[in-house]
Design a protein around this motif. Structure first.
Motif, PDB file in Angstrom:
ATOM      1  N   GLN A  22      18.495   3.540 -43.507  1.00 24.00           N
ATOM      2  CA  GLN A  22      19.783   4.156 -43.837  1.00 24.00           C
ATOM      3  C   GLN A  22      19.646   5.672 -43.854  1.00 24.00           C
ATOM      4  O   GLN A  22      20.498   6.385 -43.327  1.00 24.00           O
ATOM      5  CB  GLN A  22      20.301   3.640 -45.182  1.00 24.00           C
ATOM      6  N   ASN A  23      18.570   6.168 -44.428  1.00 29.04           N
ATOM      7  CA  ASN A  23      18.306   7.604 -44.463  1.00 29.04           C
ATOM      8  C   ASN A  23      18.164   8.152 -43.040  1.00 29.04           C
ATOM      9  O   ASN A  23      18.723   9.207 -42.714  1.00 29.04           O
ATOM     10  CB  ASN A  23      17.043   7.888 -45.280  1.00 29.04           C
ATOM     11  N   GLU A  26      21.592   8.347 -41.392  1.00 32.41           N
ATOM     12  CA  GLU A  26      22.371   9.464 -41.925  1.00 32.41           C
ATOM     13  C   GLU A  26      21.891  10.791 -41.350  1.00 32.41           C
ATOM     14  O   GLU A  26      22.697  11.655 -40.995  1.00 32.41           O
ATOM     15  CB  GLU A  26      22.289   9.469 -43.456  1.00 32.41           C
ATOM     16  N   THR A  84      28.778   3.319 -36.569  1.00 31.41           N
ATOM     17  CA  THR A  84      29.298   3.737 -37.873  1.00 31.41           C
ATOM     18  C   THR A  84      30.809   3.884 -37.940  1.00 31.41           C
ATOM     19  O   THR A  84      31.368   3.936 -39.035  1.00 31.41           O
ATOM     20  CB  THR A  84      28.690   5.093 -38.277  1.00 31.41           C
TER      21      THR A  84
END
Length: 168
Positions: A22-23, A26, A84
């Motif tokens: 997830q990091n 992002e 996304t």
């Protein structure tokens, strides 16, 4: 012999939920958003004698393979939008496609370097890799159409494909 059927899935059907992934996603999205669209398309506009709103990025974008970075960018950003649903990045891609449509020549040619580089290849003169760069541009426009549904990207890449067909 049993053959298991393999089925395709959309990028938005895969979610990175573990913290590390997830990091990374992002950070990738923030990186893609950090690019200035006007700098990315500057070389394409210059080839068609249109004054760009910003200077080209340095590095690869001032060499014979200028334009390939935008090709890679378009693919990555389109995949990011598909994964996304990011609206800001989608709007940036729409803007880029509109500027590329403006830069496209009547022949369908679209690149950040002049067509003479293809003449050099055909005449066995020194030249880097214009067909590699063209592949990246085509792949990027195709990805935008495939992953975001941008019809203008399909129009631009179709005209470019017609140019490639006539050139080859």
């Amino acid at each position: 012999m049993y053959i298991k059927k393999i089925s395709d899935f959309k990028l938005n059907e895969v979610k990175a939920t573990e913290g590390y992934f997830q990091n990374a996603l992002e950070k990738d999205m923030a990186y893609l958003k950090s690019f200035d669209a006007d700098r990315l398309v500057a070389g394409f506009l210059e080839v068609n004698n249109i004054r760009p709103k910003a200077d080209k990025y340095p590095g690869w974008e001032v060499t014979e393979i200028r334009g390939h970075s935008l090709g890679h960018y378009m693919t990555a950003a389109a995949q990011g939008v598909a994964s996304t649903g990011d609206v800001e990045l989608k709007e940036k891609l729409d803007y880029i496609v509109n500027r590329l449509a403006e830069a496209q020549m009547a022949s369908g040619y679209l690149s950040a370097f002049p067509e003479v580089l293809f003449d050099n290849v055909e005449n066995k003169k020194p030249c880097w890799v214009p067909w590699y760069t063209m592949d990246k541009i085509i792949a990027g426009l195709t990805a935008i159409y495939r992953f975001t549904g941008n019809e203008k990207a399909l129009e631009v890449v179709t005209k470019l494909g017609d140019w490639v067909y006539s050139r080859t």
